[in-house]
Write a protein that holds these residues in place. Structure first.
Motif, short mmCIF file in Angstrom:
data_model
loop_
_atom_site.label_atom_id
_atom_site.label_comp_id
_atom_site.label_asym_id
_atom_site.label_seq_id
_atom_site.Cartn_x
_atom_site.Cartn_y
_atom_site.Cartn_z
N ILE A 1 0.89 -1.17 0.00
CA ILE A 1 0.00 0.00 0.00
C ILE A 1 0.93 1.22 0.00
O ILE A 1 1.87 1.27 0.80
N ILE A 2 0.67 2.16 -0.88
CA ILE A 2 1.43 3.41 -0.85
C ILE A 2 0.51 4.50 -0.30
O ILE A 2 -0.59 4.71 -0.82
N VAL A 3 0.94 5.14 0.78
CA VAL A 3 0.14 6.19 1.42
C VAL A 3 0.94 7.49 1.39
O VAL A 3 2.04 7.57 1.95
N THR A 4 0.39 8.49 0.73
CA THR A 4 1.04 9.81 0.72
C THR A 4 0.12 10.81 1.40
O THR A 4 -1.09 10.83 1.10
N GLU A 5 0.65 11.62 2.28
CA GLU A 5 -0.16 12.57 3.03
C GLU A 5 0.57 13.89 3.27
O GLU A 5 1.80 13.91 3.43
N LYS A 6 -0.21 14.94 3.33
CA LYS A 6 0.32 16.17 3.93
C LYS A 6 0.28 15.93 5.44
O LYS A 6 -0.69 15.35 5.94
N ILE A 7 1.31 16.32 6.16
CA ILE A 7 1.35 16.01 7.60
C ILE A 7 1.50 17.29 8.44
O ILE A 7 1.96 18.33 7.96
N SER A 8 1.11 17.14 9.71
CA SER A 8 1.44 18.18 10.68
C SER A 8 2.69 17.70 11.40
O SER A 8 2.89 16.49 11.55
N LEU A 9 3.55 18.64 11.80
CA LEU A 9 4.79 18.23 12.46
C LEU A 9 4.65 18.31 13.96
O LEU A 9 3.92 19.16 14.48
N GLU A 10 5.33 17.41 14.65
CA GLU A 10 5.18 17.28 16.11
C GLU A 10 5.66 18.52 16.85
O GLU A 10 5.03 19.01 17.77
N LYS A 11 6.83 19.04 16.41
CA LYS A 11 7.41 20.17 17.13
C LYS A 11 6.81 21.47 16.55
O LYS A 11 6.84 21.67 15.33
N ALA A 12 6.25 22.32 17.44
CA ALA A 12 5.55 23.52 16.97
C ALA A 12 6.42 24.36 16.04
O ALA A 12 5.94 24.86 15.00
#
Ligand SMILES: C[S@@+](CC[C@H](N)C(=O)[O-])C[C@H]1O[C@@H](n2cnc3c(N)ncnc32)[C@H](O)[C@@H]1O
Length: 240
Positions: free
Chosen positions: A158-169
């Protein structure tokens, strides 16, 4: 790209009730929109073809979930020489499917106008969710991935591509700004960028890399690799 219509959708302001939808307006300019908005999009599409060439099992099907204009499906057909199954291009947007039916001449692509949560994966070695999961209700994501992972063939991916939020503000802020800068550099004005963000707020829900990887473990997949990152866009390959 040269035939694609320019995305000017957010040049003008819109009523407060406006929500981003993959309707005729978006579908007609989607190629230009995605190329100017997603860092590394062309690289992603090309290399989804390359990864597929490596993992495709003869006589199996591919599922391109949230296929839009079938960029991934086309890349796979271009790269996989021994392709002898069907590609099921699944999208809930009738506009996207209609454009594909009109423009793409390939007997290998079968169009399915449906919610991806309602589709069973049959005899498949490759399932693609390229920038799609972020539009699926968060509460449905784990079950959806669990079903796909249980239904794909052994050694399938399965290939999953996403825009992500980053953990460190501070990282999150830096990459959000950087992403805005990327879009400005591609000709969008600050106003267009802000208007689209507001329009997308109720349609797209992004999660952090940690959240995604926890979910991969939760569905029973411990063999996954982050193979792409450009700013705040990430792609993983999950191997069964
Ligand atoms: C950002 S686009 C995906 C881009 C495409 N995969 C590519 O590589 O060019 C998201 C697509 O997913 C579709 N989509 C979103 N949620 C969906 C759902 N629950 N079921 C089916 N399609 C969905 C949208 O209609 C849209 O065409």
């Amino acid at each position: 790209m040269k035939d694609s219509k320019k995305d000017n959708l957010y040049k003008k302001s819109f009523p407060e009730s406006h929500e981003f939808k993959f309707d005729d307006n978006v579908s007609n300019v989607f190629e230009d929109m995605v190329n100017r908005s997603v860092p590394g999009y062309e690289f992603l599409i090309n290399n989804i073809g390359v990864l597929s060439k490596k993992f495709y099992q003869p006589n199996t099907n591919v599922y391109d979930l949230g296929s839009s204009l079938c960029a991934c499906s086309k890349s796979i057909l271009n790269k996989v020489e021994n392709f002898n199954g069907n590609i099921y291009a699944v999208d809930s947007s009738e506009s996207m499917i209609n454009i594909c039916k009109k423009n793409i001449k390939s007997n290998n692509i079968k169009y399915v106008n449906s919610d991806i949560c309602d589709v069973d994966i049959i005899n498949s070695s490759i399932v693609i969710l390229n920038l799609t999961l972020q539009f699926v209700d968060v509460k449905k994501r784990t079950n959806l991935l669990k079903k796909i992972f249980s239904q794909i063939n052994k050694n399938g991916i399965i290939i999953v591509t996403e825009k992500i939020s980053l953990e460190k503000a501070s990282d999150d802020m830096f990459f959000k700004n950087f992403h805005d800068f990327f879009k400005e550099n591609n000709g969008y004005t600050k106003e267009e960028i802000d208007r689209k963000k507001i329009a997308l707020a109720d349609t797209m829900e992004i999660e952090s890399e940690v959240m995604h990887e926890k979910r991969f473990n939760l569905i029973g997949c411990n063999n996954f690799y982050k193979w792409f990152q450009c700013y705040n866009f990430v792609s993983w390959v999950l191997i069964k």
